[in-house]
Write a protein that holds these residues in place. Sequence first.
Motif, PDB file in Angstrom:
ATOM      1  N   ASP A   1      -9.396  28.857   2.398  1.00 16.29           N
ATOM      2  CA  ASP A   1     -10.530  28.081   1.896  1.00 16.29           C
ATOM      3  C   ASP A   1     -10.504  28.104   0.361  1.00 16.29           C
ATOM      4  OD1 ASP A   1     -13.063  27.220   1.098  1.00 16.29           O
ATOM      5  OD2 ASP A   1     -13.979  27.945   2.965  1.00 16.29           O
ATOM      6  N   VAL A   2     -10.538  26.904  -0.220  1.00 16.77           N
ATOM      7  CA  VAL A   2     -10.490  26.839  -1.695  1.00 16.77           C
ATOM      8  C   VAL A   2     -11.615  27.660  -2.334  1.00 16.77           C
ATOM      9  CG1 VAL A   2      -9.270  24.667  -2.122  1.00 16.77           C
ATOM     10  CG2 VAL A   2     -11.705  24.616  -1.564  1.00 16.77           C
TER      11      VAL A   2
ATOM     12  N   SER B   1      -5.036  16.611   1.184  1.00 18.17           N
ATOM     13  CA  SER B   1      -4.256  16.596   2.435  1.00 18.17           C
ATOM     14  C   SER B   1      -2.785  16.271   2.207  1.00 18.17           C
ATOM     15  CB  SER B   1      -4.862  15.586   3.410  1.00 18.17           C
ATOM     16  OG  SER B   1      -4.866  14.296   2.832  1.00 18.17           O
ATOM     17  N   GLY B   2      -2.494  15.437   1.177  1.00 17.63           N
ATOM     18  CA  GLY B   2      -1.099  15.047   0.934  1.00 17.63           C
ATOM     19  C   GLY B   2      -0.765  13.704   1.540  1.00 17.63           C
TER      20      GLY B   2
ATOM     21  N   GLN C   1       0.066   8.098  -0.420  1.00 14.08           N
ATOM     22  CA  GLN C   1      -0.305   7.486  -1.706  1.00 14.08           C
ATOM     23  C   GLN C   1      -0.561   8.549  -2.766  1.00 14.08           C
ATOM     24  OE1 GLN C   1      -1.926   6.850   1.189  1.00 14.08           O
ATOM     25  NE2 GLN C   1      -1.682   4.689   1.639  1.00 14.08           N
TER      26      GLN C   1
ATOM     27  N   CYS D   1     -15.273  19.614  -1.273  1.00 11.77           N
ATOM     28  CA  CYS D   1     -16.551  19.413  -0.553  1.00 11.77           C
ATOM     29  C   CYS D   1     -17.723  18.866  -1.357  1.00 11.77           C
ATOM     30  CB  CYS D   1     -17.001  20.701   0.153  1.00 11.77           C
ATOM     31  SG  CYS D   1     -15.818  21.177   1.394  1.00 11.77           S
TER      32      CYS D   1
ATOM     33  N   GLY E   1       0.805  -1.220   0.000  1.00 11.88           N
ATOM     34  CA  GLY E   1       0.000   0.000   0.000  1.00 11.88           C
ATOM     35  C   GLY E   1       0.828   1.254   0.000  1.00 11.88           C
TER      36      GLY E   1
ATOM     37  N   LYS F   1      -6.984  24.617   3.958  1.00 11.01           N
ATOM     38  CA  LYS F   1      -7.328  25.474   5.108  1.00 11.01           C
ATOM     39  C   LYS F   1      -6.631  25.024   6.392  1.00 11.01           C
ATOM     40  CE  LYS F   1     -11.721  23.300   6.339  1.00 11.01           C
ATOM     41  NZ  LYS F   1     -13.158  23.398   6.371  1.00 11.01           N
TER      42      LYS F   1
ATOM     43  N   THR G   1      -2.310   4.513  -6.964  1.00  9.95           N
ATOM     44  CA  THR G   1      -3.193   3.662  -7.767  1.00  9.95           C
ATOM     45  C   THR G   1      -3.805   4.446  -8.931  1.00  9.95           C
ATOM     46  OG1 THR G   1      -4.756   4.041  -5.970  1.00  9.95           O
ATOM     47  CG2 THR G   1      -3.832   1.844  -6.140  1.00  9.95           C
ATOM     48  N   GLY G   2      -3.304   5.659  -9.122  1.00  9.80           N
ATOM     49  CA  GLY G   2      -3.733   6.464 -10.258  1.00  9.80           C
ATOM     50  C   GLY G   2      -2.544   6.720 -11.164  1.00  9.80           C
TER      51      GLY G   2
ATOM     52  N   GLY H   1      -1.747   9.472  -8.213  1.00 14.78           N
ATOM     53  CA  GLY H   1      -1.267   8.789  -7.009  1.00 14.78           C
ATOM     54  C   GLY H   1      -0.874   7.360  -7.278  1.00 14.78           C
TER      55      GLY H   1
ATOM     56  N   GLY I   1      -7.367  21.519  -1.725  1.00 15.68           N
ATOM     57  CA  GLY I   1      -8.158  20.710  -0.786  1.00 15.68           C
ATOM     58  C   GLY I   1      -7.715  19.260  -0.770  1.00 15.68           C
TER      59      GLY I   1
ATOM     60  N   SER J   1      -7.719  13.674  -6.339  1.00 13.21           N
ATOM     61  CA  SER J   1      -7.243  12.684  -5.362  1.00 13.21           C
ATOM     62  C   SER J   1      -8.178  11.473  -5.430  1.00 13.21           C
ATOM     63  CB  SER J   1      -7.279  13.268  -3.951  1.00 13.21           C
ATOM     64  OG  SER J   1      -8.626  13.368  -3.521  1.00 13.21           O
ATOM     65  N   ARG J   2      -7.757  10.387  -4.801  1.00  9.70           N
ATOM     66  CA  ARG J   2      -8.612   9.196  -4.805  1.00  9.70           C
ATOM     67  C   ARG J   2      -9.909   9.452  -4.046  1.00  9.70           C
ATOM     68  NH1 ARG J   2      -6.771   3.074  -3.473  1.00  9.70           N
ATOM     69  NH2 ARG J   2      -8.638   2.436  -2.390  1.00  9.70           N
TER      70      ARG J   2
END
Length: 341
Positions: A326-327, A289-290, A293, A234, A154, A309, A274-275, A272, A287, A256-257
């Motif tokens: 905030d995005v 997190s980092g 993966q 969101c 993983g 944020k 798996t991408g 990522g 938005g 992101s996944r």
Amino acid sequence: REEEEKTVAMDKAEYKGVWVFIEQVDGHIRGVSHELLGEGRKLADAMGQELAGVLIGNHVEDVSKDLFASGADKVYLVEGAEYSHYNTDGFTVTLTDLIKTYKPNVILIGATNDGRDLGPRVACRIGTGLTADCTNLDIDAETGLVAWTRPAFGGNIMATILCPEHRPQMGTVRPKVFKRPVPDFTRTGEIVRVASKVKPEDIRTKFIELLQVCITSCNLEEAEIIVSGGRGMCKPENFKLIEDLAEVLGGTVGASRAAVDAGWKPALHQVGQTGKTVGPKIYIACGISGAIQHLAGMSSSDSVIAINKDADAPIFKVADYGIVGDVMEVLPIMIEEFKKL
Ligand code: FAD
């Protein structure tokens, strides 16, 4: 047993040279093939062996000069109408046959859709191993073998794998983990023309039509600018801001996944482990997190801009520029400002 070991030892010595399987579409070489020629050149030099490109297609001889410019000493060329488009059966038979005849020591294949289809089939027919989806290549100092590195468990560890018993040493390598070499058009090389042995009945599929589904908007691996959105967007409607910023910058949309799993974007956009592995000049993470993966797919970007944020979000550790905000407030301002340029 002793006899067997002797035979294997003798066989191994017969295998020489580094090969790169060249992917092309209508005579346009895919970026990953150039990247692998650049990396293959380093391996070949370190082993004191030659570097060859394996070019299978229809009327593609002209592109050999680009392969020499990227570092190849030799091109094995197999041409025929049966290779106008990639097909599993024809390419598997031909590459297997070339390997049995010319006995390369190492084979590098792009971890693309075609490469992931071809590599394991050929390895199985040859009876050798294949390290899939590598993110680094090196020479093992102790054995002189290729050290293939890939994420495992993983993405929690990076595994380095050697292929001591069998030849050729084979692996698929992710696009964009290596830089494309600067072409040197003064380089020349030898073209070895090999007659096709594939018969029409060997190909069980029939090419009907190529549907280019969002070829410009999803071509993440070739993109120079990527604007990516994560769970922090969101809701799916908010991805319009990602698309607008990508459009203003002439970039491509990534995700992101978490955003893909939520159904906000199709899986083609996922960056990522798996991408897709991407390496743009600019990667804008909105938005996101980092997570490790996600970083596995984008950390070789030249420049990373993160908007989040949470000032402690791990994405800021890999970001060259960070905006804590905030995005929904930051992205409209960015879009308006870039429109003015
Ligand atoms: P989150 O981690 O939930 O982060 C959302 C971020 O948005 C947070 O940092 C939050 O502070 C911020 N935020 C929230 N609201 C706002 C706002 N209004 N403005 C600004 N910021 C805001 N993930 C991938 O991306 N790609 C992969 O290929 C991948 N492969 C995986 C493979 C395996 C085997 C596993 C186990 C996981 C994989 N993951 C992958 C998932 C990964 O672990 C994370 O769960 C995922 O990357 C999180 O996505 P995210 O950053 O969008 O969401």
